[in-house]
Design an enzyme around this catalytic site. Structure first.
Site, PDB file in Angstrom:
ATOM      1  N   HIS A   1       0.807  -1.151  -0.029  1.00  0.00           N
ATOM      2  CA  HIS A   1      -0.097  -0.033  -0.101  1.00  0.00           C
ATOM      3  C   HIS A   1       0.945   1.188  -0.032  1.00  0.00           C
ATOM      4  CE1 HIS A   1      -1.564   3.243   2.648  1.00  0.00           C
ATOM      5  NE2 HIS A   1      -2.244   3.292   1.893  1.00  0.00           N
TER       6      HIS A   1
ATOM      7  N   ARG B   1      -0.336  12.539  -0.369  1.00  0.00           N
ATOM      8  CA  ARG B   1      -1.551  13.507  -0.455  1.00  0.00           C
ATOM      9  C   ARG B   1      -0.929  14.810   0.134  1.00  0.00           C
ATOM     10  NH1 ARG B   1      -1.964   9.643   3.813  1.00  0.00           N
ATOM     11  NH2 ARG B   1      -1.955  10.402   5.744  1.00  0.00           N
TER      12      ARG B   1
ATOM     13  N   GLY C   1     -18.218  12.550   1.289  1.00  0.00           N
ATOM     14  CA  GLY C   1     -18.923  12.443  -0.109  1.00  0.00           C
ATOM     15  C   GLY C   1     -18.169  11.975  -1.338  1.00  0.00           C
ATOM     16  N   GLY C   2     -17.088  11.217  -1.031  1.00  0.00           N
ATOM     17  CA  GLY C   2     -16.206  10.749  -2.040  1.00  0.00           C
ATOM     18  C   GLY C   2     -16.890   9.614  -2.945  1.00  0.00           C
TER      19      GLY C   2
ATOM     20  N   ASN D   1       0.337   5.772  -0.208  1.00  0.00           N
ATOM     21  CA  ASN D   1      -0.387   6.953  -0.264  1.00  0.00           C
ATOM     22  C   ASN D   1       0.463   8.069  -0.279  1.00  0.00           C
ATOM     23  OD1 ASN D   1      -2.176   9.117   1.610  1.00  0.00           O
ATOM     24  ND2 ASN D   1      -3.367   8.268   0.186  1.00  0.00           N
TER      25      ASN D   1
END
Length: 303
Positions: A108, A112, A260-261, A110
């Protein structure tokens, strides 16, 4: 403090997504990443790329997203109440790779960037991310290579950076209800803005660029390792821990759902097949038991 260059971050992240997908496709040799571009009604959108049914990778997702909104979701403001009432923009690349062979670890990564703004006040921005490795059958050579790659990425930014973010990773990817780590760790950092924008951005790029250097050699070494149904069964059982962590604890999953992705892109990290068993315990002295005793407890892998 230098001002953030949002366009430069976006350009880097899109390029990182493409380069990682190309590298993984080359290793797999069969399947290709399908592109799914999407828009978010509340603001923003993304570019999801998913590979399924490959020769090496059972499923992999590499997602770029850029979302914005008028208010930060509760997962972001719970630990930072000063963000309440600010509009926000968040962008990042998030990926999870689930190989078919149980001797190839899941990985994994990420990276951002967040910025929260309020009229009449200076913007609040930060970087976050990292990567971690989740083996099913531990291999010390692989874990040392993984951590050495992480350490090398951190070295230009200070001797204390790797041990600091390595420990943060061990503590973050921990399933409290199981009293065990999800895997063998790597790097995790968040709220990074203390060095100014240029240096923080340089660190993000160093971490992002080092992921494939850390993961690809491990995959290539283990992809042809013979395995039986026993190893496959244990892999599917351990994948259950991955699901538990992502749905119960993972900040990115919670942020995505609360803001609300796009659900399909947020949950692309979940493995295609998984098993749970009631109160299962590995046979003492077995390779499965050694995962728990020799690899999951945090340790200094390099020294």
């Amino acid at each position: 403090m230098s001002q953030p260059d949002i366009d430069a971050v976006r350009e880097y992240l899109l390029g990182l997504q493409s380069s990682i997908c190309e590298a993984l496709e080359a290793i797999d040799g069969k399947a290709k990443f399908e592109l799914d571009e999407w828009q978010r009604e509340a603001g923003g959108g993304g570019r999801t790329r998913v590979l399924t049914g490959g020769a090496v990778f059972e499923q992999g997702g590499v997602n770029f997203s850029e979302v914005s909104g008028d208010n930060m979701p509760p997962s972001a403001t719970a630990s930072r109440p000063e963000l309440a009432g600010r509009s926000f923009k968040a962008m990042g690349v998030s990926l999870v790779i689930h190989p078919h062979n149980p001797y190839v670890p899941t990985s994994h990564a990420n990276v951002r960037f967040f910025i929260a703004e309020k009229e009449g006040e200076a913007p609040i921005w930060w970087f976050g991310g990292g990567y971690d490795l989740t083996p099913y059958y531990g291999n010390q050579e692989d874990v040392i290579h993984w951590h050495q790659s992480a350490k090398t990425a951190c070295e230009p930014f200070g001797e204390d950076i790797y041990p600091r973010f390595k420990q943060w990773c061990d503590e973050y990817f921990y399933l409290r209800h199981r009293d065990e780590c999800r895997g063998v760790g790597g790097l995790f950092f968040d709220d990074l803005n203390e060095w100014g924008f240029e240096r923080c951005f340089a660190f993000l790029k160093s971490v992002g660029d080092s992921y494939i250097k850390a993961y690809a050699p491990i995959v290539k070494k283990r992809l042809d390792t013979p395995f039986t149904e026993r190893e496959r069964d244990f892999q599917l059982y351990r994948r259950g821990r991955y699901v538990e962590f992502n749905l119960v604890y993972d900040r990115g999953t919670l942020f995505g759902l609360q803001s609300g992705g796009r659900t399909e892109s947020i949950l692309m990290s979940l493995p295609p097949l998984v098993k749970w068993r009631y109160n299962w315990q590995p046979e003492p002295g077995s390779a499965e038991a050694r995962l728990y005793s020799d690899f999951l407890p945090p340790r200094d892998w390099i020294n």
